[in-house]
Design a protein around this motif. Structure first.
Motif, PDB file in Angstrom:
ATOM      1  N   PHE A  93      -8.253   4.523   2.252  1.00 46.76           N
ATOM      2  CA  PHE A  93      -9.067   3.232   1.707  1.00 46.76           C
ATOM      3  C   PHE A  93      -8.149   2.128   1.038  1.00 46.76           C
ATOM      4  O   PHE A  93      -8.433   1.035   1.158  1.00 46.76           O
ATOM      5  N   VAL A  94      -7.268   2.534   0.368  1.00 45.92           N
ATOM      6  CA  VAL A  94      -6.193   1.751  -0.444  1.00 45.92           C
ATOM      7  C   VAL A  94      -5.572   0.871   0.568  1.00 45.92           C
ATOM      8  O   VAL A  94      -5.272  -0.349   0.341  1.00 45.92           O
ATOM      9  N   LEU A  95      -4.818   1.568   1.551  1.00 37.87           N
ATOM     10  CA  LEU A  95      -4.137   1.061   2.560  1.00 37.87           C
ATOM     11  C   LEU A  95      -5.064  -0.144   3.452  1.00 37.87           C
ATOM     12  O   LEU A  95      -4.456  -1.192   3.455  1.00 37.87           O
ATOM     13  N   PHE A  96      -6.476   0.387   3.515  1.00 37.76           N
ATOM     14  CA  PHE A  96      -7.278  -0.493   4.583  1.00 37.76           C
ATOM     15  C   PHE A  96      -7.424  -1.895   3.633  1.00 37.76           C
ATOM     16  O   PHE A  96      -7.571  -2.862   4.292  1.00 37.76           O
ATOM     17  N   VAL A  97      -7.749  -1.794   2.332  1.00 33.29           N
ATOM     18  CA  VAL A  97      -8.137  -2.920   1.627  1.00 33.29           C
ATOM     19  C   VAL A  97      -6.854  -3.659   1.531  1.00 33.29           C
ATOM     20  O   VAL A  97      -7.079  -4.947   1.891  1.00 33.29           O
ATOM     21  N   LEU A 156     -10.816  -0.536  10.700  1.00 35.35           N
ATOM     22  CA  LEU A 156     -10.561   0.788  10.135  1.00 35.35           C
ATOM     23  C   LEU A 156     -11.487   1.097   9.195  1.00 35.35           C
ATOM     24  O   LEU A 156     -11.494   2.512   9.004  1.00 35.35           O
ATOM     25  N   PHE A 157     -12.530   0.500   8.581  1.00 33.36           N
ATOM     26  CA  PHE A 157     -13.344   0.906   7.495  1.00 33.36           C
ATOM     27  C   PHE A 157     -14.644   1.707   7.968  1.00 33.36           C
ATOM     28  O   PHE A 157     -15.524   2.498   7.537  1.00 33.36           O
ATOM     29  N   ALA A 212       0.836  -1.351  -0.025  1.00 36.39           N
ATOM     30  CA  ALA A 212       0.087   0.003  -0.101  1.00 36.39           C
ATOM     31  C   ALA A 212       0.937   1.301   0.101  1.00 36.39           C
ATOM     32  O   ALA A 212       0.683   2.234  -0.564  1.00 36.39           O
ATOM     33  N   PHE A 213       1.969   1.142   0.911  1.00 44.27           N
ATOM     34  CA  PHE A 213       2.877   2.556   0.638  1.00 44.27           C
ATOM     35  C   PHE A 213       3.471   2.705  -0.650  1.00 44.27           C
ATOM     36  O   PHE A 213       3.418   3.765  -0.911  1.00 44.27           O
ATOM     37  N   ILE A 214       3.765   1.585  -1.249  1.00 44.42           N
ATOM     38  CA  ILE A 214       4.257   1.691  -2.494  1.00 44.42           C
ATOM     39  C   ILE A 214       3.250   2.461  -3.579  1.00 44.42           C
ATOM     40  O   ILE A 214       3.381   3.092  -4.469  1.00 44.42           O
ATOM     41  N   LEU A 215       2.083   1.698  -3.357  1.00 47.99           N
ATOM     42  CA  LEU A 215       1.165   2.142  -4.198  1.00 47.99           C
ATOM     43  C   LEU A 215       0.633   3.820  -4.266  1.00 47.99           C
ATOM     44  O   LEU A 215       0.565   4.309  -5.149  1.00 47.99           O
ATOM     45  N   ILE A 216       0.689   4.014  -2.699  1.00 45.97           N
ATOM     46  CA  ILE A 216       0.131   5.404  -2.503  1.00 45.97           C
ATOM     47  C   ILE A 216       1.215   6.373  -3.179  1.00 45.97           C
ATOM     48  O   ILE A 216       0.985   7.415  -3.472  1.00 45.97           O
ATOM     49  N   LEU A 217       2.569   5.969  -2.857  1.00 45.22           N
ATOM     50  CA  LEU A 217       3.689   6.957  -3.237  1.00 45.22           C
ATOM     51  C   LEU A 217       3.390   6.920  -4.849  1.00 45.22           C
ATOM     52  O   LEU A 217       3.751   8.111  -5.059  1.00 45.22           O
TER      53      LEU A 217
END
Length: 267
Positions: free
Chosen positions: A146-150, A209-210, A50-55
């Motif tokens: 949301f992406v992180l939680f998923v 978290l959702f 998720a970190f890589i995706l968000i970045l």
């Protein structure tokens, strides 16, 4: 506490390609007990992905960012579960009895069935993650959160399903030494046991978290995937192997993302 740290790092050593301290040495008894930390490993893999995706999303189109995130996930785990999926599909696609299925699954080379399964699984996962990233903000959750939680939930919940199979079913080849999973279910791993409760706690944590109870509905489809696949494996080979657990994790992860996409469109 020192023993538990050793067990956790053993899990990290076994299920990922992340470097562990040199003082950590492989012990069979630790590898057996480390199974309870598999959902925690899922949280770690999901969090890093998720970190890589968000970045990546800050500077790249969604499709490229998702691809980079998936590649990083594969590098982190060494495609451990994907390899299990490919071997499982090869075995059940080309075998006609228990002995032949297990023999094919043992073979390190990948066949047509396995290649097709991997391509379709990765393509489905890619398309679903792109669609999830593109969802409009819902329930006040920003897109990045949301992406992180998923990804946290997808990686941890599907791994606890694999752990649960080790409770409900027998290991198909306990003493032949032919599987990637050299250990069997630890005696401490039961439905009502500290080991499984710990694994379940790590797995369920992301759902809170959702901030909506509807997200717990997603447990039903992925649990049904686990039940049906475990029943299928038990029918043909009398239990499960490490490759079968990898297949369950991969297929249930795809079903989780699909169910999340459908659910989020209607809440």
């Amino acid at each position: 506490m020192k023993k538990e740290i050793q067990i956790f790092f053993t899990a990290l050593m076994f299920y990922t390609r992340i470097s562990t301290p040199k003082v950590i040495q492989f012990k069979k008894e630790y590898s057996i007990e480390s199974i309870k930390y598999l959902p925690l490993i899922g949280l770690l893999v999901g969090g890093l992905s998720a970190f890589i995706l968000i970045l990546s999303l800050t500077i790249l189109p969604v499709s490229i960012a998702v691809t980079i995130s998936m590649v990083c996930s594969l590098l982190i785990t060494g495609a451990f579960h994907e390899d299990g999926l490919a071997d499982t599909v090869d075995g059940f696609g080309g075998g006609w009895n228990k002995e032949k299925i297990l023999l094919i699954m043992k073979d390190s080379t990948i066949g047509a069935y396995g290649v097709i399964a991997l391509i379709m699984a990765l393509l489905l996962k890619f398309q679903l993650l792109v669609a999830l990233v593109d969802l409009p903000v819902a329930n006040g959750i920003p897109t990045h959160y949301f992406v992180l939680f998923v990804l946290l939930a997808g990686h941890s919940l599907t791994r606890v399903l694999a752990v649960s199979v080790m409770i409900t079913h027998q290991y198909a080849r306990v003493n032949d030494g032919t599987s990637k999973l050299k250990s069997i279910t630890p005696e401490s791993l039961k439905w009502i046991s500290p080991a499984f409760i710990l694994a379940l706690a790590f797995a369920l944590f992301p759902l809170f978290l959702f901030q909506t109870p509807y997200v717990f509905l997603l447990l039903f489809p992925i649990y049904m995937v686990k039940v049906l696949l475990a029943r299928f494996f038990n029918k043909w080979i009398g239990g499960y192997t490490g490759d079968c657990l990898g297949a369950i994790q991969q297929i249930s992860e795809i079903i989780f993302y699909l169910s999340m996409l459908i659910l989020w469109k209607y809440i």
